[in-house]
Motif scaffolding. Structure first.
Motif, PDB file in Angstrom:
ATOM      1  N   THR A   1      90.056  23.293 114.049  1.00  0.00           N
ATOM      2  CA  THR A   1      91.054  24.110 113.358  1.00  0.00           C
ATOM      3  C   THR A   1      90.490  24.686 112.072  1.00  0.00           C
ATOM      4  OG1 THR A   1      92.747  22.656 114.308  1.00  0.00           O
ATOM      5  CG2 THR A   1      93.454  24.169 112.582  1.00  0.00           C
ATOM      6  N   HIS A   2      89.665  23.939 111.362  1.00  0.00           N
ATOM      7  CA  HIS A   2      88.971  24.496 110.195  1.00  0.00           C
ATOM      8  C   HIS A   2      88.113  25.691 110.605  1.00  0.00           C
ATOM      9  CE1 HIS A   2      89.941  21.990 106.788  1.00  0.00           C
ATOM     10  NE2 HIS A   2      89.689  20.883 107.455  1.00  0.00           N
ATOM     11  N   ASN A   3      87.439  25.594 111.741  1.00  0.00           N
ATOM     12  CA  ASN A   3      86.582  26.697 112.180  1.00  0.00           C
ATOM     13  C   ASN A   3      87.391  27.920 112.596  1.00  0.00           C
ATOM     14  OD1 ASN A   3      84.158  25.363 111.663  1.00  0.00           O
ATOM     15  ND2 ASN A   3      84.126  24.404 113.695  1.00  0.00           N
ATOM     16  N   VAL A   4      88.573  27.701 113.158  1.00  0.00           N
ATOM     17  CA  VAL A   4      89.458  28.832 113.453  1.00  0.00           C
ATOM     18  C   VAL A   4      89.836  29.542 112.153  1.00  0.00           C
ATOM     19  CG1 VAL A   4      91.741  29.496 114.301  1.00  0.00           C
ATOM     20  CG2 VAL A   4      90.358  27.867 115.601  1.00  0.00           C
ATOM     21  N   ALA A   5      90.207  28.750 111.131  1.00  0.00           N
ATOM     22  CA  ALA A   5      90.574  29.340 109.840  1.00  0.00           C
ATOM     23  C   ALA A   5      89.413  30.133 109.250  1.00  0.00           C
ATOM     24  CB  ALA A   5      91.018  28.245 108.875  1.00  0.00           C
ATOM     25  N   SER A   6      88.216  29.564 109.309  1.00  0.00           N
ATOM     26  CA  SER A   6      87.032  30.253 108.797  1.00  0.00           C
ATOM     27  C   SER A   6      86.817  31.588 109.505  1.00  0.00           C
ATOM     28  CB  SER A   6      85.798  29.360 108.977  1.00  0.00           C
ATOM     29  OG  SER A   6      84.609  30.068 108.748  1.00  0.00           O
ATOM     30  N   GLY A   7      86.987  31.595 110.831  1.00  0.00           N
ATOM     31  CA  GLY A   7      86.780  32.817 111.599  1.00  0.00           C
ATOM     32  C   GLY A   7      87.805  33.903 111.305  1.00  0.00           C
ATOM     33  N   LEU A   8      88.974  33.515 110.824  1.00  0.00           N
ATOM     34  CA  LEU A   8      90.031  34.480 110.521  1.00  0.00           C
ATOM     35  C   LEU A   8      89.971  35.012 109.096  1.00  0.00           C
ATOM     36  CD1 LEU A   8      92.988  32.654 112.301  1.00  0.00           C
ATOM     37  CD2 LEU A   8      91.878  34.765 113.058  1.00  0.00           C
ATOM     38  N   ALA A   9      89.129  34.407 108.261  1.00  0.00           N
ATOM     39  CA  ALA A   9      89.028  34.821 106.863  1.00  0.00           C
ATOM     40  C   ALA A   9      88.351  36.185 106.748  1.00  0.00           C
ATOM     41  CB  ALA A   9      88.259  33.776 106.063  1.00  0.00           C
ATOM     42  N   THR A  10      88.579  36.847 105.638  1.00  0.00           N
ATOM     43  CA  THR A  10      88.011  38.181 105.414  1.00  0.00           C
ATOM     44  C   THR A  10      86.539  38.110 105.029  1.00  0.00           C
ATOM     45  OG1 THR A  10      90.160  39.017 104.700  1.00  0.00           O
ATOM     46  CG2 THR A  10      88.217  40.283 104.034  1.00  0.00           C
ATOM     47  N   HIS A  11      86.171  37.118 104.222  1.00  0.00           N
ATOM     48  CA  HIS A  11      84.818  37.044 103.656  1.00  0.00           C
ATOM     49  C   HIS A  11      83.991  35.963 104.349  1.00  0.00           C
ATOM     50  CE1 HIS A  11      86.384  39.753 100.673  1.00  0.00           C
ATOM     51  NE2 HIS A  11      87.299  38.861 100.298  1.00  0.00           N
ATOM     52  N   ASP A  12      82.657  36.133 104.315  1.00  0.00           N
ATOM     53  CA  ASP A  12      81.760  35.199 104.989  1.00  0.00           C
ATOM     54  C   ASP A  12      81.584  33.885 104.220  1.00  0.00           C
ATOM     55  OD1 ASP A  12      81.277  36.804 107.197  1.00  0.00           O
ATOM     56  OD2 ASP A  12      79.556  37.800 106.271  1.00  0.00           O
ATOM     57  N   TRP A  13      81.730  33.932 102.903  1.00  0.00           N
ATOM     58  CA  TRP A  13      81.647  32.688 102.132  1.00  0.00           C
ATOM     59  C   TRP A  13      83.003  32.004 102.168  1.00  0.00           C
ATOM     60  CZ3 TRP A  13      77.669  29.920 100.660  1.00  0.00           C
ATOM     61  CH2 TRP A  13      76.415  30.535 100.544  1.00  0.00           C
ATOM     62  N   ILE A  14      82.996  30.736 102.583  1.00  0.00           N
ATOM     63  CA  ILE A  14      84.230  29.984 102.788  1.00  0.00           C
ATOM     64  C   ILE A  14      84.262  28.776 101.839  1.00  0.00           C
ATOM     65  CG2 ILE A  14      85.643  28.699 104.435  1.00  0.00           C
ATOM     66  CD1 ILE A  14      85.341  31.675 105.130  1.00  0.00           C
ATOM     67  N   LEU A  15      85.356  28.665 101.108  1.00  0.00           N
ATOM     68  CA  LEU A  15      85.651  27.462 100.323  1.00  0.00           C
ATOM     69  C   LEU A  15      86.812  26.759 101.013  1.00  0.00           C
ATOM     70  CD1 LEU A  15      85.399  25.630  97.796  1.00  0.00           C
ATOM     71  CD2 LEU A  15      87.055  27.163  96.685  1.00  0.00           C
ATOM     72  N   SER A  16      86.543  25.615 101.614  1.00  0.00           N
ATOM     73  CA  SER A  16      87.574  24.877 102.336  1.00  0.00           C
ATOM     74  C   SER A  16      88.238  23.878 101.383  1.00  0.00           C
ATOM     75  CB  SER A  16      86.963  24.131 103.528  1.00  0.00           C
ATOM     76  OG  SER A  16      87.939  23.389 104.210  1.00  0.00           O
ATOM     77  N   VAL A  17      89.548  24.000 101.247  1.00  0.00           N
ATOM     78  CA  VAL A  17      90.311  23.155 100.321  1.00  0.00           C
ATOM     79  C   VAL A  17      91.480  22.549 101.081  1.00  0.00           C
ATOM     80  CG1 VAL A  17      91.613  23.109  98.152  1.00  0.00           C
ATOM     81  CG2 VAL A  17      89.681  24.677  98.408  1.00  0.00           C
ATOM     82  N   ASP A  18      91.767  21.276 100.826  1.00  0.00           N
ATOM     83  CA  ASP A  18      92.947  20.644 101.420  1.00  0.00           C
ATOM     84  C   ASP A  18      94.180  20.967 100.584  1.00  0.00           C
ATOM     85  OD1 ASP A  18      91.357  19.576 103.386  1.00  0.00           O
ATOM     86  OD2 ASP A  18      91.350  17.544 102.563  1.00  0.00           O
ATOM     87  N   SER A  19      95.346  20.872 101.221  1.00  0.00           N
ATOM     88  CA  SER A  19      96.583  21.245 100.539  1.00  0.00           C
ATOM     89  C   SER A  19      97.018  20.233  99.488  1.00  0.00           C
ATOM     90  CB  SER A  19      97.708  21.429 101.563  1.00  0.00           C
ATOM     91  OG  SER A  19      97.972  20.208 102.231  1.00  0.00           O
ATOM     92  N   ASP A  20      96.302  19.108  99.370  1.00  0.00           N
ATOM     93  CA  ASP A  20      96.582  18.130  98.305  1.00  0.00           C
ATOM     94  C   ASP A  20      95.420  18.026  97.323  1.00  0.00           C
ATOM     95  OD1 ASP A  20      94.756  16.854  99.949  1.00  0.00           O
ATOM     96  OD2 ASP A  20      96.098  15.215 100.513  1.00  0.00           O
ATOM     97  N   GLU A  21      94.589  19.076  97.272  1.00  0.00           N
ATOM     98  CA  GLU A  21      93.463  19.131  96.337  1.00  0.00           C
ATOM     99  C   GLU A  21      93.667  20.257  95.331  1.00  0.00           C
ATOM    100  OE1 GLU A  21      89.960  17.512  99.361  1.00  0.00           O
ATOM    101  OE2 GLU A  21      90.218  19.661  99.076  1.00  0.00           O
ATOM    102  N   VAL A  22      93.154  20.051  94.133  1.00  0.00           N
ATOM    103  CA  VAL A  22      93.307  21.029  93.051  1.00  0.00           C
ATOM    104  C   VAL A  22      91.947  21.241  92.392  1.00  0.00           C
ATOM    105  CG1 VAL A  22      94.412  21.519  90.837  1.00  0.00           C
ATOM    106  CG2 VAL A  22      95.707  20.365  92.644  1.00  0.00           C
ATOM    107  N   LEU A  23      91.519  22.493  92.283  1.00  0.00           N
ATOM    108  CA  LEU A  23      90.295  22.795  91.547  1.00  0.00           C
ATOM    109  C   LEU A  23      90.581  22.711  90.053  1.00  0.00           C
ATOM    110  CD1 LEU A  23      89.794  24.210  94.386  1.00  0.00           C
ATOM    111  CD2 LEU A  23      88.317  25.797  93.111  1.00  0.00           C
ATOM    112  N   SER A  24      89.755  21.989  89.326  1.00  0.00           N
ATOM    113  CA  SER A  24      89.856  22.051  87.875  1.00  0.00           C
ATOM    114  C   SER A  24      89.487  23.460  87.430  1.00  0.00           C
ATOM    115  CB  SER A  24      88.917  21.031  87.236  1.00  0.00           C
ATOM    116  OG  SER A  24      87.565  21.345  87.540  1.00  0.00           O
TER     117      SER A  24
END
Length: 245
Positions: free
Chosen positions: A62-85
């Motif tokens: 499912t992560h790979n499906v999401a990556s394939g649907l993204a607009t850009h080739d660089w992918i930052l994968s984040v979980d819905s319970d994670e927060v970038l400082s």
């Protein structure tokens, strides 16, 4: 340009904070696998978010499906319970990215308002999450999926990714049930198991977390997490034994 990707299902409790930390990214692609709460309503409030709805195929696929649907080739994968400082967001957006590299983040796991510095799987916890989708992808594992790094150089980033995986005891129990089932399904007919192996794995996981990884220094939080690790290992192998039979 970087696309952030997030898998969601009933993520209303944490998603807004996650998306707020990604506001500087040009695109956040949310792949939702069937939310019945306010997840999609929250996501629609952020102008850089794009939502797609797909079935769940296991975490890796499912992560790979999401990556394939993204607009850009660089992918930052984040979980819905994670927060970038804020510092991590600035660090990522300022990188001179190299497609021969993948980039690892220093994840700080929190429980009951505390940064957990002990326990197996909780600290240290450095994870690869930024990659070029034409150079690599996630493994196909249903659970405990990882970005494949064999042909890439891993570059560690400095700043914190903040993770709150469990906010209530109900979430502990629900995730234990979900992850142990995925493990059993993934390993059915591949690994052997029995009641004795389930007990042994459960006891070993608890002792590793509580003794070897010094969970005992973490007070009640360290004990709860170590006990959770032990129970999860026990049910993983117990369910596998039943499936194999």
């Amino acid at each position: 340009m970087i696309s952030a990707t997030i898998l969601t299902k009933n993520s209303e409790a944490t998603l807004a904070t996650t998306l707020e930390s990604l506001k500087r990214f040009p695109e956040v692609l949310i792949l939702d696998t069937g939310s019945a709460d306010r997840t999609l309503e929250i996501a629609k409030a952020f102008p850089n978010v794009r939502i797609v709805n797909e079935g769940f195929q296991g975490f890796g696929k499912t992560h790979n499906v999401a990556s394939g649907l993204a607009t850009h080739d660089w992918i930052l994968s984040v979980d819905s319970d994670e927060v970038l400082s804020p510092e991590l967001s600035a660090e990522i957006l300022g990188l001179s990215l190299d497609s021969k590299c993948v980039y690892s983040l220093d994840r700080h796991n929190h429980f009951r308002g505390k940064h957990i510095k002990y326990c197996a799987g909780w600290h240290p916890d450095r994870i690869v999450r930024l990659y070029h989708r034409k150079a690599t992808q996630f493994s196909d594992d249903r659970v405990h999926e990882k970005i494949i790094t064999q042909n890439s150089r891993v570059v560690p980033l400095r700043h914190r990714l903040i993770h709150t995986p469990y906010r209530t005891m109900e979430e502990f129990l629900n995730k234990m049930q979900f992850y142990s089932t995925l493990f059993a399904e993934q390993n059915a007919g591949v690994k052997k198991s029995s009641l004795g192996k389930a007990i042994a794995h459960g006891l070993a996981a608890f002792l590793k977390s509580y003794i070897l990884k010094r969970g005992f220094l973490g007070g009640s939080e360290g004990f709860i997490i170590s006990l959770y690790n032990g129970h999860t290992a026990y049910y993983k192998y117990l369910k596998l034994a039943f499936i194999n039979k």
